[in-house]
Write an enzyme that holds these catalytic residues in place. Structure first.
Site, short mmCIF file in Angstrom:
data_model
loop_
_atom_site.label_atom_id
_atom_site.label_comp_id
_atom_site.label_asym_id
_atom_site.label_seq_id
_atom_site.Cartn_x
_atom_site.Cartn_y
_atom_site.Cartn_z
N PRO A 91 0.84 -1.19 0.00
CG PRO A 91 -0.11 -1.13 2.12
CD PRO A 91 0.68 -1.99 1.21
CG HIS A 92 1.92 2.79 -3.37
ND1 HIS A 92 1.54 1.50 -3.67
CD2 HIS A 92 1.67 3.52 -4.49
CE1 HIS A 92 1.09 1.45 -4.92
NE2 HIS A 92 1.15 2.67 -5.43
CB ALA A 93 -0.84 7.21 -0.39
#
Length: 153
Positions: A64-66
């Site tokens: 998960p990345h942002a």
């Protein structure tokens, strides 16, 4: 810590979360407490990215990345799950290793390079086996930081 992203020992832990929303909330909380970020903004950014498509990488790994405001460089967190959890991964296998990555909003290629480095790391068969068989935070932290430093050189 390495050239591409910062990883503090406190951002590595083992947990027994049992569903994707709880995992994303735990990652957001850990990012908030370790890197002094707003938990709600982090969770919103992770959920927004996840809505575009699962970050379940495959082989039991999710990335998960942002991108969020308030950072000067990418930061990472590593969550090892006690039991595999459905993450809607492309290969449909449940996930037991979650590596979160947050980057500054305008990180551009920096974010992509950090994400690619993490992706390469977990695709490596020896590293993948070592990470998935590790049971304590010290080993997980050492594996991730040593590999990241080695690959950045």
């Amino acid at each position: 810590m390495n050239v591409l992203f910062k990883l503090l020992p406190e951002a590595v832990w083992v947990d027994d979360r049992s569903d994707k929303p709880a995992i994303l909330a735990a990652i957001a909380e850990r990012f908030a407490s370790v890197y002094l970020l707003d938990r709600h903004r982090v969770l919103d950014a992770l959920n927004e990215r996840e809505a575009l498509g699962s970050t379940g990488f495959g082989r039991g790994v999710a990335l998960p990345h942002a991108r969020i405001d308030g950072l000067t460089r990418p930061v990472a967190a590593l969550l090892k799950l006690s039991a595999p959890v459905d993450f809607a991964a492309a290969d449909r296998l449940p996930v037991d290793l979650v590596i979160g990555l947050l980057s500054p909003v305008n990180a551009g290629a920096t974010h992509l390079h950090a994400l690619a480095a993490l992706s390469r790391m977990v695709r490596d068969e020896v590293m993948h086996r070592a990470l998935t068989s590790a049971t304590d935070t010290e080993t997980l932290y050492a594996l991730l930081t040593n590999a990241a430093d080695r690959d950045a050189a």
